[in-house]
Design a protein around this motif. Structure first.
Motif, short mmCIF file in Angstrom:
data_model
loop_
_atom_site.label_atom_id
_atom_site.label_comp_id
_atom_site.label_asym_id
_atom_site.label_seq_id
_atom_site.Cartn_x
_atom_site.Cartn_y
_atom_site.Cartn_z
N PRO A 107 0.83 -1.21 0.00
CA PRO A 107 0.00 0.00 0.00
C PRO A 107 0.86 1.25 0.00
N ARG A 108 0.25 2.36 -0.40
CA ARG A 108 0.99 3.62 -0.43
C ARG A 108 1.35 4.05 0.99
N HIS A 129 3.78 7.42 3.16
CA HIS A 129 4.17 8.82 3.00
C HIS A 129 5.33 8.98 2.02
N SER A 130 6.12 7.93 1.86
CA SER A 130 7.33 8.04 1.04
C SER A 130 7.24 7.37 -0.33
N GLN A 131 6.21 6.51 -0.56
CA GLN A 131 6.12 5.85 -1.86
C GLN A 131 4.67 5.58 -2.23
N PRO A 132 4.38 5.53 -3.53
CA PRO A 132 3.02 5.22 -3.97
C PRO A 132 2.73 3.73 -3.80
N ALA A 133 1.48 3.36 -4.01
CA ALA A 133 1.12 1.94 -3.97
C ALA A 133 1.88 1.20 -5.07
N MET A 134 2.36 0.00 -4.74
CA MET A 134 3.17 -0.77 -5.69
C MET A 134 2.59 -2.18 -5.83
N LEU A 135 2.52 -2.66 -7.07
CA LEU A 135 2.15 -4.05 -7.33
C LEU A 135 3.43 -4.83 -7.55
N MET A 180 -7.18 3.13 -5.88
CA MET A 180 -6.24 3.42 -4.80
C MET A 180 -6.05 4.92 -4.60
N ASN A 181 -6.36 5.71 -5.64
CA ASN A 181 -6.19 7.16 -5.54
C ASN A 181 -7.47 7.90 -5.18
N ILE A 182 -8.54 7.16 -4.88
CA ILE A 182 -9.77 7.81 -4.43
C ILE A 182 -9.47 8.55 -3.12
N PRO A 183 -9.74 9.86 -3.05
CA PRO A 183 -9.35 10.63 -1.87
C PRO A 183 -10.13 10.28 -0.61
#
Length: 252
Positions: A172-173, A175-181, A208-211
């Motif tokens: 999961p995302r 503070h330091s990186q976006p969500a990764m597959l 995943m980017n839904i606020p």
């Protein structure tokens, strides 16, 4: 006077605990602290409400291992408060720390409530619609900040329907990186085309980017996710229009 104020807090807190407990199938522990006094009640104010709960199960077989919640100052209906019921006159902001175990998550995914909310979702793949219908989804939390998902879906494309089994590992995302597959593997059904995978990844990115998420009178914003071995910790900001009652808790 402080003792009298504390008695008022205790009365409201105990009544709130009783009302919430009545709506739960199970509660290992539930403690509610309404921070106010008689003068503030008459003025329709409270400094805040804190909730600590463990092993909470609501009607649809959804379980939370642990929750710590604190609200900002709130505007309440003074007449209902005097009778032990907290009704909000204005929306209130809260911050909550929620712990879910691997077992909790899979129990929720298998619940009738979640199954009723799961609907087919469609992908536009080069102008043609491909549909997915979830059959079974399981979540595993092996540690190292990873979430593993295993499942089976019905894949509908070009007029044909077939079963597709998969395993996926994601992070999961933070503070330091976006969500990764990290990986996605087909385990049943012969695989899927690169075009479908691309469209599926775009859909996952959008989700995943839904606020924020909305449920009944509540708006949820997930601020942070920490993944441990066998458990998930969520830091959630919530705007609540009304304190939970029978009108917003799922019923049997």
């Amino acid at each position: 006077m402080p003792d009298e104020h504390r008695l008022e807090e205790q009365f409201l807190s105990q009544e709130a605990e009783r009302r919430i407990s009545e709506k739960l199938d199970e509660a290992e522990k539930i403690e509610i602290d309404v921070q106010t006094d008689l003068l503030k009640i008459i003025q329709g104010q409270a400094d805040g409400v804190s909730v600590v709960g463990q092993g909470l199960v609501i009607k649809e077989n959804i379980r939370v291992q642990e929750i710590h919640l604190q609200t900002d100052s709130i505007a309440i209906n003074p007449f209902s408060a005097l009778f032990g019921q907290i009704e909000l006159n204005q929306p209130v902001n809260t911050i909550a720390r929620i712990i879910l175990t691997e077992t909790d998550i899979n129990r929720t995914l298998a619940s009738d409530f979640v199954n009723s909310q799961m609907q087919d979702f469609d992908l536009d793949v080069d102008g043609k619609i491909v549909s997915f219908e979830a059959q079974k989804i399981e979540i595993f939390l092996p540690g190292d900040g990873k979430i593993e998902s295993r499942g089976r879906v019905l894949l509908k494309e070009k007029g044909n329907t077939r079963v597709l089994g998969y395993t996926a590992i994601a992070c999961p995302r933070t503070h330091s990186q976006p969500a990764m597959l990290e990986s996605f593997n087909c385990t049943e059904g012969g695989g899927i085309s690169i075009e479908v995978v691309t469209a599926l990844m775009q859909k996952a990115k959008e989700l995943m980017n839904i606020p924020y998420f909305k449920w009944e009178d509540m708006v949820f914003h997930i601020k942070d996710i920490k993944v441990g071995i066998g458990s998930l910790i969520l830091m959630v900001e919530t705007q609540v229009k009304q304190i939970p009652s029978s009108s917003i808790l799922p019923s049997s």
